[in-house]
Design an enzyme around this catalytic site. Structure first.
Site, short mmCIF file in Angstrom:
data_model
loop_
_atom_site.label_atom_id
_atom_site.label_comp_id
_atom_site.label_asym_id
_atom_site.label_seq_id
_atom_site.Cartn_x
_atom_site.Cartn_y
_atom_site.Cartn_z
N HIS A 138 31.08 62.10 72.69
CA HIS A 138 30.42 63.15 73.44
C HIS A 138 31.47 63.90 74.22
O HIS A 138 32.44 63.34 74.67
CB HIS A 138 29.34 62.56 74.34
CG HIS A 138 28.07 62.45 73.59
ND1 HIS A 138 27.08 63.37 73.70
CD2 HIS A 138 27.68 61.58 72.65
CE1 HIS A 138 26.11 63.03 72.87
NE2 HIS A 138 26.45 61.95 72.23
N LYS A 546 15.10 65.81 78.98
CA LYS A 546 15.27 67.25 79.17
C LYS A 546 13.95 67.97 78.90
O LYS A 546 13.64 69.00 79.48
CB LYS A 546 16.36 67.74 78.21
CG LYS A 546 16.73 69.17 78.42
CD LYS A 546 18.00 69.47 77.67
CE LYS A 546 17.91 70.79 76.98
NZ LYS A 546 17.33 70.87 75.71
#
EC number: 4.1.1.31
Length: 883
Positions: A138, A546
């Site tokens: 990431h 999210k």
């Protein structure tokens, strides 16, 4: 407690002094004085001195463009050094390690004290341990590889300095080495100039294996074995290695156009090359060590006359030749040369294992167990853990890419458009084709580039040696046809084995439908025959949070897991849940032990498979000693969760969670999706736009170049709010929902949930940790410096919400202040705040200057841009979790 901290504090202050001397040598007394003034103001501002806080703001606002970068770098480098000191502290005999008796020993003692658990039950649980850690690239690993190496060396110096018995001259040498390392770091650019390519990311992963895991894994197994012998009188079998590593670097193409079939093929070869490289070093040691002559008849028969004089060495030299031939062939392939496969090319782990194990058994049979259990045992365990592929890779692709490919194919064949068919028609077509003996792909079909890429990837999987690719993960999986489609594409590529295909359920709706999708799949006879009683399902943490906020997402994750466990148990299927967690709270991160015990009962029966992301890889596996402690933590938690599962939540608790979920999701979406001011506020109050410029990962920050929050990837979304210290995604909606349930007269129920249900207490603990890292005066300062006055009321409303949320969480947890039960983490946050605060204030100033210049149509000042990048990296280090 305080003695522990004093060792940490004195290391931090010693490193700070050395950094100060370095800055003075490089830039002169006046810059060091400026940095020192800012540090002192920050310290007294933290202690509550408002006049000094004001002075801190004024000082940082008035820095000249020439002073920006040195000041930003000073505080950023200081935080890197503080993190290094803290990492050392966690394994130092004076630090955490001192008060942290062996996790495994503690767990085994706890289990032995349970009257209902026999020693045999505990042994069986140990033998069924399975831990697969999936390393992902990431973009949150902000620190460059070269600086990480220097920090590893700083750590080694701290370890040697801790030794009371070193002579003065050794002490002076070590201090000189520290000064050199800190000077090297200071004169190194901490920000990458170019984005890493997927191959660079894969190499970063191999560096972690080489520098830490290669030594850490055998050390962990020795530790585990010692504790089992001591507590249960039980020795681990040689072939028992419960831990595996897989990587997404070079395999994860979801939203990353830079990861192509060619890249995956290259990374697979590179990974095998690195494995030969590391095993050659091991075998070289064994060639020199295994000079013994005595051997049983079986071994002598194996080596023949030629090897009878030194049978063990003979076998090792043979293995060395095979490794060298394999390495040469892989090297040629990496350069793009096509060579015939050499005699004895190593493609399967057994080929490495057999000669080594033959030596091991022979040494044991001849009474040389002490030699067998030395380096040879470590190498055998590495073969089981890493083997020929070194790390296996997962392939990840988004579901719509498969749908598009099949749509293009069916249109070409003139049988309609797969994309527009109903789910039932899709399934009927897929099952018919999966059962058919004839190929579906026409010979001379020329598909589009996108479809070609999907087919080529399946081709790479079919050609790779079996065992080098671990699973095919389908992101944004919504229906049974999403899973069947991948099986069909793999069949068409000519795959000769059943590849595990894992659907990833990652939005609120998809999590809620996950059980339904899997139930339908398990009712298909062809599918049941293919999977042979094993199924992997991936649970997405970041995108669900999210989409719906952290409270609703975590309850949906819990319920999806709970339902899947029951469905698979009923169907006699061994379920492996694959957790896609990040380092930060909004992406499911939590201390391993708490997180695992807060999952539904039975969730770890099929072992644990979890992603380890970005900077968390370095915090958890950056050094062999830390690897041992991280793997031990996981081991203890899995044993405990399987043998002493958490209680089933009461029905009334489930109802309260349903209620909290609905309220918090409404509040969260009310701001994030429905409030017209929200996206403009996000863009101005955080460095969200500027983050796109950081050359972090190989993957773009947005799924689509334009668009609101939903098109932002989960990582930049969280990264942005971590930077301005509002930490919004990790709490928005949760506290408001709790407050509403308290007002409905259910506070005592919530308190009981907090006491008796690990799932709920972990949720509250994570909220406390976020609130401890958040900072409202800094968030307000960003507003004043950067946000249009018309949007100030929204910022104020969000900050007031957080204040209310903190009160309600403390009331339910019965805590007088945040992190009361984890003083060590609270201490660590306070220690770093003094250095992070100036970076935040400076960042707001830099954003102001850079946006002002843009507004006036000027070229951006490179000094401002560079300093801004440094503050972003520094705050990430200060918060210890980025995205």
């Amino acid at each position: 407690m305080n003695e522990q901290y004093s060792a940490l504090r004195s290391n931090v202050s010693m490193l700070g002094k050395v950094l100060g001397e370095t800055i003075k040598d490089a830039l002169g007394e006046h810059i060091l004085e400026r940095v020192e003034t800012i540090r002192k103001l920050s310290k007294s501002s933290r202690a509550g001195n408002d006049a000094n806080r004001q002075e801190l703001l004024t000082t940082l606002q008035n820095l000249s463009n020439d002073e920006l970068l040195p000041v930003a770098r000073a505080f950023s480098q200081f935080l890197n050094l503080a993190n290094t000191a803290e990492q050392y502290h966690s394994i130092s005999p004076k630090g955490e390690a001192a008060s942290n008796p062996e996790v495994i020993a503690r767990t085994l003692r706890k289990l032995k004290n349970q009257p209902e658990l026999s020693e045999d039950t505990i042994k069986k649980a140990v033998e069924s341990l399975s831990l697969e850690l999936v390393l992902t690239a990431h973009p949150t690993e902000i620190t460059r590889r070269t600086l990480i190496h220097k920090m590893v060396e700083v750590n080694a110096c701290l370890k040697q300095l801790d030794n009371k018995d070193i002579a003065d001259y050794e002490h002076n040498q070590l201090m000189r080495r520290l000064r050199q390392l800190i000077a090297q770091s200071w004169h190194t650019d901490e920000i990458r100039k170019l984005r890493p390519s997927p191959v660079d990311e894969a190499k970063w992963g191999f560096a972690v294996v080489e520098n830490s895991l290669w030594q850490g894994v055998p050390n962990y197994l020795r530790e585990l074995n010692e504790q089992l012998e001591e507590n249960l009188g039980y020795k681990l079998p040689v072939e028992f290695v419960p831990v595996r590593f897989t990587s997404w670097m070079g395999g994860d193409r979801d939203g990353n156009p830079n990861v192509t079939a060619d890249i995956t093929r290259h990374v697979l070869l590179l990974s095998r090359w690195k494995a030969t490289d590391l095993f050659l070093k091991d075998i070289q040691v064994l060639v020199s060590e295994l000079s013994m002559v005595e051997a049983p008849p079986e071994l002598l028969a194996l080596v023949g006359e030629e090897g009878a004089a030194e049978p063990y060495r003979y076998l090792m030299k043979n293995l060395r030749s095979r490794l060298m031939a394999t390495q040469a062939w892989l090297e040629a392939r990496l350069k793009g040369e096509e060579l015939p496969k050499p005699e004895g090319l190593l493609t399967q782990n057994e080929e490495l294992w057999e000669p080594l194990y033959a030596c091991y058994q022979s040494l044991q049979a001849c009474g040389m167990g002490i030699i067998a259990n030395g380096d040879l045992l470590d190498t055998l365990r590495r073969v089981k853990c890493f083997g020929v592929p070194l790390v296996r890779i997962d392939i990840r692709q988004e579901s719509t890419r498969h749908t598009e490919a099949l749509g293009e194919l069916t249109r070409y064949l003139g049988i309609g458009d797969y994309k527009s068919w109903s789910e039932a028609d899709k399934q009927a077509f897929l099952i018919r084709e999966l059962n058919s003996k004839r190929p579906l792909l026409p010979r001379n079909w020329q598909p589009s580039a996108e479809t070609r890429e999907v087919l080529d990837t399946c081709q790479v999987i079919a050609e790779a040696p079996q065992g080098s690719i671990a699973a095919y993960v389908i992101s944004m999986a919504k229906t049974p046809s999403d899973v069947l489609a991948v099986h069909l594409l793999l069949k068409e590529a000519g795959i000769g084995f059943a590849m595990p295909v894992a659907p990833l359920f990652e939005t609120l709706d998809d999590l809620n439908n996950a059980n339904d999708v899997m139930t339908q799949l398990l009712n298909i006879d062809w599918y049941r025959g293919l999977i042979q009683g094993k199924q992997m399902v991936m649970i997405g943490y970041s995108d669900s949070a999210k989409d719906a906020g952290v409270m609703a997402a975590s309850w949906a994750q819990y319920q999806a897991q709970d339902a899947l466990i029951r469905t698979c148990e009923k169907a006699g299927i061994e379920l492996t849940l694959f957790h896609g967690r990040g380092g930060s709270i909004g992406r499911g991160g939590a201390p391993a032990h708490a997180a695992l015990l807060s999952q539904p009962p039975g969730s770890l029966k099929g072992g644990l498979r979890v992603t380890e992301q970005g900077e968390m890889i370095r915090f958890k596996y950056g050094l062999p000693e830390i690897t041992v402690s991280s793997l031990s933590l996981y081991t203890g938690a899995i044993l405990e969760a399987n043998l002493l599962p958490p209680p089933e939540p009461k029905e009334s608790w489930r109802r309260i969670m349903d209620e909290l979920s609905v309220i918090s999701c409404d509040v969260y979406r009310g701001y994030v999706r429905e409030n017209k001011d929200f996206v403009p506020y996000l863009r101005s109050a955080t460095p969200e736009q500027e983050l796109g410029k950081l050359p972090l990962g190989s993957r773009p920050a947005k799924r689509r170049p334009t668009g609101g929050v939903e098109s932002l990837r989960a990582i930049p979304w969280i990264f942005a709010w971590t930077q301005n210290r509002l930490m919004l995604p990790a709490w928005l909606g949760a506290g408001t929902a709790l407050q509403k349930v308290v007002e409905d007269g259910k506070q005592s129920e919530l308190e009981a949930m907090c006491r008796d249900w690990p799932f709920f207490s972990t949720r509250l603990g994570m909220l406390e940790m976020v609130f401890a890292k958040a900072d409202l005066w800094l968030a307000e300062y960003y507003d004043q410096r950067l946000v249009d006055k018309a949007l100030w009321p929204l910022g104020k409303e969000l900050r007031n919400l957080q204040e209310e949320d903190i009160k309600v969480v403390l009331a339910i947890a019965n805590d007088s202040h945040l992190m009361a039960d984890l003083p060590w983490i609270a201490e660590s946050i306070q220690l770093r705040n003094i250095y992070t605060d100036p970076l935040n204030v400076l960042q707001a100033e830099l954003l102001h200057r850079s946006r002002q210049a843009e507004k006036e149509g000027q070229e951006p000042d490179p000094r401002v841009e560079q300093a801004l990048m440094v503050t972003i990296a520094g705050i990430a280090a200060g918060m210890r979790n980025t995205g």
